[in-house]
Design a protein around this motif. Structure first.
Motif, mmCIF file in Angstrom:
data_model
loop_
_atom_site.group_PDB
_atom_site.id
_atom_site.type_symbol
_atom_site.label_atom_id
_atom_site.label_comp_id
_atom_site.label_asym_id
_atom_site.label_seq_id
_atom_site.Cartn_x
_atom_site.Cartn_y
_atom_site.Cartn_z
ATOM 1 N N PRO A 7 0.645 -1.238 -0.304
ATOM 2 C CA PRO A 7 0.320 0.063 -0.328
ATOM 3 C C PRO A 7 1.482 1.407 0.437
ATOM 4 C CG PRO A 7 -0.186 -1.392 2.093
ATOM 5 C CD PRO A 7 0.609 -2.347 1.013
ATOM 6 N N ASN A 8 0.553 2.275 -0.642
ATOM 7 C CA ASN A 8 1.140 3.291 -0.908
ATOM 8 C C ASN A 8 0.287 4.672 -0.466
ATOM 9 O OD1 ASN A 8 2.453 5.918 -1.326
ATOM 10 N ND2 ASN A 8 4.323 4.268 -2.125
ATOM 11 N N ASP A 9 -0.077 5.047 0.696
ATOM 12 C CA ASP A 9 -0.373 6.576 1.331
ATOM 13 C C ASP A 9 -0.505 7.742 0.295
ATOM 14 O OD1 ASP A 9 1.704 7.393 2.188
ATOM 15 O OD2 ASP A 9 0.791 6.993 4.188
ATOM 16 N N ASN A 10 0.106 7.591 -0.749
ATOM 17 C CA ASN A 10 1.200 9.056 -1.468
ATOM 18 C C ASN A 10 1.493 10.429 -0.596
ATOM 19 O OD1 ASN A 10 0.680 7.334 -4.171
ATOM 20 N ND2 ASN A 10 -1.637 8.440 -3.912
ATOM 21 N N TRP A 11 1.787 9.915 0.504
ATOM 22 C CA TRP A 11 2.050 11.027 1.366
ATOM 23 C C TRP A 11 3.096 12.634 0.225
ATOM 24 C CZ3 TRP A 11 7.041 12.213 2.074
ATOM 25 C CH2 TRP A 11 8.362 11.291 1.508
ATOM 26 N N ASP A 52 6.749 17.832 5.484
ATOM 27 C CA ASP A 52 6.353 16.560 5.576
ATOM 28 C C ASP A 52 7.493 14.752 5.688
ATOM 29 O OD1 ASP A 52 2.956 16.773 4.826
ATOM 30 O OD2 ASP A 52 4.321 17.896 3.101
ATOM 31 N N LYS A 100 9.018 11.646 7.378
ATOM 32 C CA LYS A 100 9.299 10.859 6.533
ATOM 33 C C LYS A 100 10.808 10.858 6.077
ATOM 34 C CE LYS A 100 5.900 8.614 5.754
ATOM 35 N NZ LYS A 100 5.106 7.649 5.969
ATOM 36 N N ASP A 201 12.346 5.683 3.385
ATOM 37 C CA ASP A 201 10.694 6.053 3.286
ATOM 38 C C ASP A 201 10.898 6.637 1.974
ATOM 39 O OD1 ASP A 201 9.085 6.154 5.791
ATOM 40 O OD2 ASP A 201 10.476 7.460 6.208
ATOM 41 N N PRO A 268 6.048 -0.102 1.534
ATOM 42 C CA PRO A 268 4.926 0.508 2.385
ATOM 43 C C PRO A 268 5.118 2.417 1.898
ATOM 44 C CG PRO A 268 5.424 -0.290 3.940
ATOM 45 C CD PRO A 268 5.906 -1.163 2.682
ATOM 46 N N ASN A 269 4.415 3.217 1.085
ATOM 47 C CA ASN A 269 4.518 4.228 1.590
ATOM 48 C C ASN A 269 5.578 4.942 0.941
ATOM 49 O OD1 ASN A 269 1.880 3.521 3.102
ATOM 50 N ND2 ASN A 269 2.611 3.874 4.476
#
Length: 551
Positions: A7-11, A52, A100, A201, A268-269
């Motif tokens: 999964p990737n939360d596209n931060w 971020d 990150k 990250d 992930p992420n």
């Protein structure tokens, strides 16, 4: 078999990344060189900006001929910067603060002290003989083609062990790896995996379009001396006198980027941002980020030059809109390779209003943003005497091009300290690796912390306010009519339409909104002043701008 993506939360999508140049950020042990514990000790400051994530320039084991961009061990921390335990502590602290961590990965070339190259140059028959780019001399002893090094002279260096030339796009001590060899690609992917397993990250990928060269070693076509300055290459550097058709940006490069993306998609992420230096950087940016199977985002050098007029911005971003096809940019106004934007755009005495306008514009564009350490303070380019230069690029090209040291001087933390607080009080045993800039003393963090109207406080407010505006994070972007002074566009989502207007001139400007574009209210919370709305016109002060909600 197709691997299932994590999964990737596209931060990163619409995020803001803060670049840290470790040698110059903070020195924890008094040796005059910044290090990982120094960074960790100042992460609360970074988090206070509202960014971020962070991007760390190289801290890997290196002989430091190009200050870490010449790696001799991809999986080790150079003792100058600390230890692997120090790096883990940094990551843990960053994550605890909600930041990150992205690290710089230099895959196109290594140090000539890397064990791979030491073995490769030892003979023509060893197990790594084809891991670097080797070629025979022409019959007259000259290099195999006309390719040039960015740092000056031929891109080919004669080696007496193999009696062949090897290729280097930068220093002779930075030989280029041979991406036509699958073993090289596999080995490099393992080094990328090493740090992902440690919890990073993402990656900033140095010279991402330089990986693959033309296997036939064909000559680059002539371009002639450029008539205007290039942001990536000085006008006095003959590297810019060729069209770089064969030494970089080859079609096979895309296949390696897909392999990189496949690897990162298992974590992930995570994300990647690539640095692109190309004859047409914008087109390459679009090509490398579209389709969701290569880079997540990339930046080129178009905003890293001196040009920042409204007409330039409109033309540049209009073209990107036409060719992007879903590609995702990461906009930067400064980094460790170019003069600071306060000086490039603002001259010897930059107007703080211009610096506020510039970052407001940068972080309002569709895409992500990268801020270089010290830009939040408005630091001008430092003037470095020749005898204090460290950058080999500047030493070679002096005096017309002074290199990159002027944007790499130590971060000013404490205006009262002789070294501006770069090293701990009472612990400094050596002078900083580059001189501190006296022009930075009154711009130090402690001074701006104490002044409520400072540029530092503006950055903090802007970046936190921005997070409350959905249209600025991931909205569509529509450029408005071109204007000789004003650059304007609308960002929009299903729930918000936000007007962004910027007067990129030192004169007042009147801007008439296009028909059908009606303001509901001006968003004063942005603190981007110098503008009023006297329907149907916006009246903007010099370097003034505004954000407004549209009906």
């Amino acid at each position: 078999m197709q691997l299932q993506k994590a999964p990737n939360d596209n931060w990163w999508r619409g995020g803001v990344i803060y670049q840290i140049y470790p040698r110059s950020f903070a020195d924890s042990n008094g040796d005059g060189i910044g290090d990982l514990p120094g960074i960790t000790a100042h992460l609360d400051y970074v988090a206070s900006l509202g960014v971020d994530g962070i991007w760390l320039s190289p801290f890997f084991k290196s002989p430091m001929k190009d200050f870490g961009y010449d790696i001799s061990d991809y999986c080790a921390v150079d003792p100058m910067f600390g230890s692997l335990a120090d790096f883990k502590a940094l990551v843990d602290r960053a994550h605890a603060l909600g930041l990150k961590v992205m690290i710089d990965q230099v895959l196109s070339h290594s140090s000539d002290q890397h064990p791979w190259f030491v073995e490769s140059r030892s003979s023509k028959t060893n197990s790594k003989a084809d891991w670097y780019i080797w070629a025979d001399a022409k019959d007259d002893g000259n290099p195999p083609n006309n390719w040039l090094s960015i740092f000056g002279g031929s891109a080919w260096q004669w080696d007496t062990r193999r009696c062949q030339y090897y290729m280097h796009n930068f220093l002779t001590s930075q030989p280029d790896l041979n991406f036509h060899n699958p073993e090289v690609q596999s080995a490099l992917l393992e080094t990328v995996k090493f740090w992902l397993d440690l919890g990073v990250d993402g990656y900033r990928l140095d010279t991402v379009n330089f990986y693959v060269h033309d296997a036939q070693l064909r000559n680059n076509p002539p371009r002639g001396r450029p008539v205007s300055e290039d942001a990536a290459v000085s006008a006095v550097n003959p590297y810019g006198w060729q069209w770089h058709k064969y030494d970089k940006s080859q079609p096979e490069n895309l296949e390696f980027l897909r392999k990189l993306r496949t690897l990162l998609d298992q974590y992930p992420n995570t994300t990647m941002v690539g640095e692109i230096g190309d004859d047409d950087g914008l087109a390459r940016l679009a090509e490398y980020t579209r389709g969701g199977d290569k880079l997540h985002m990339a930046y080129c050098f178009d905003l890293l030059g001196t040009e920042h007029s409204s007409s330039f911005l409109h033309t540049f971003l209009s073209r990107f809109g036409r060719i992007s096809e879903g590609g995702w940019p990461c906009w930067a106004l400064s980094n460790h390779d170019v003069p600071r934007y306060a000086t490039r755009w603002g001259g010897a005495t930059p107007d703080v209003a211009l610096l506020k306008l510039a970052v407001a514009m940068q972080t309002s564009l569709r895409g992500s943003s990268c801020i270089y350490q010290g830009d939040e303070l408005g630091l001008p380019e430092a003037q470095i005497a020749f005898e204090d230069l460290q950058d080999p690029y500047g030493i070679t090209m002096w005096p017309e091009f002074k290199g990159r040291d002027g944007c790499r001087t130590p971060m000013p933390w404490n205006s009262a300290a002789a070294d501006l607080g770069f090293s701990p009080a009472g612990k400094a045993t050596a002078k900083p690796w580059l001189p501190v800039a006296e022009t930075h003393r009154n711009l130090a963090v402690d001074k701006q912390d104490a002044a409520s109207g400072s540029l530092l406080h503006f950055y903090r407010h802007l970046l936190r306010w921005r997070k409350t505006q959905p249209a600025l994070l991931d909205g569509d972007m529509q450029l408005l009519d071109v204007h000789p002074q004003v650059f304007a566009f609308v960002r929009s989502t299903d729930t918000q339409r936000l007007l962004c207007v910027f007067n990129f001139s030192d004169r007042p400007a009147s801007y008439a909104l296009p028909e059908g574009c009606k303001i509901a209210r001006i968003l004063q919370d942005s603190k981007l002043g110098g503008a009023t709305w006297n329907a149907p016109n916006l009246e903007l002060a010099p370097w003034g701008g505004l954000f407004a909600q549209l009906e």
